[in-house]
Design a protein around this motif. Structure first.
Motif, PDB file in Angstrom:
ATOM      1  N   SER A   1       0.668  -1.276  -0.051  1.00  0.00           N
ATOM      2  CA  SER A   1       0.039   0.093   0.083  1.00  0.00           C
ATOM      3  C   SER A   1       0.985   1.254  -0.172  1.00  0.00           C
ATOM      4  O   SER A   1       2.045   1.292   0.128  1.00  0.00           O
ATOM      5  N   ARG A   2       0.200   2.432  -0.220  1.00  0.00           N
ATOM      6  CA  ARG A   2       0.967   3.556  -0.250  1.00  0.00           C
ATOM      7  C   ARG A   2       1.704   3.802   1.059  1.00  0.00           C
ATOM      8  O   ARG A   2       2.818   4.494   0.899  1.00  0.00           O
ATOM      9  N   ARG A   3       1.355   3.311   2.370  1.00  0.00           N
ATOM     10  CA  ARG A   3       1.798   3.696   3.549  1.00  0.00           C
ATOM     11  C   ARG A   3       2.966   2.583   3.461  1.00  0.00           C
ATOM     12  O   ARG A   3       3.670   2.748   4.573  1.00  0.00           O
ATOM     13  N   SER A   4       3.241   1.528   2.888  1.00  0.00           N
ATOM     14  CA  SER A   4       4.124   0.548   3.026  1.00  0.00           C
ATOM     15  C   SER A   4       5.400   0.975   2.604  1.00  0.00           C
ATOM     16  O   SER A   4       6.497   0.015   2.948  1.00  0.00           O
TER      17      SER A   4
END
Length: 139
Positions: A92-95
């Motif tokens: 994900s974008r936060r990963s």
């Protein structure tokens, strides 16, 4: 230079003895460039290593003391020149990010080249100068 002390003549025994006390470090600046400018060098190698260990471009850039924007720009410039991605999202974008297989290959091949050039430079320096040199990574 102190005017009261005459430097020994180059090639004299005194000059060689005086020079033999030095233990210089070999420092190299090697990079690859094209019409667009520099696209890979030791700084990008460090950046890719930090992305790999941190899992984040933001953390990697912070640890190297550079802005996120500068780090992003360097990676994107290299990707544009080479025509493939060096990093990809790790979920994900936060990963965060991870290196692609191609990114790891470019990093590893650059490091192999750098080490061989450094080894050759060190060997040549020891042929020419009277002192024993060390590589940058040695303490």
């Amino acid at each position: 230079m102190n005017k009261n002390i005459d430097p020994p003549e180059l090639g004299s025994t005194a000059a060689l003895v005086q020079m033999d006390t030095h233990n210089p470090t070999i420092r190299l600046h090697l990079w690859l460039e094209g019409g667009e400018g520099v696209f890979f060098g030791y700084g990008r190698l460090l950046l890719l290593d930090k992305i790999e260990t941190c899992g984040s471009l933001k953390k990697a850039s912070e640890e190297l003391g550079m802005s996120y924007r500068a780090a992003w720009g360097k990676i994107k410039q290299t990707e544009q020149v080479l025509g493939f991605q060096l990093m990809e999202r790790a979920g994900s974008r936060r990963s965060g990010y991870r290196l692609t297989e191609a990114g790891r290959l470019v990093r590893d091949k650059y490091l192999e080249w750098f080490n061989k050039v450094e080894q050759d430079a060190r060997s040549r320096a020891e042929e020419i100068f009277p002192w024993k040199s060390k590589s940058f990574g040695e303490s």
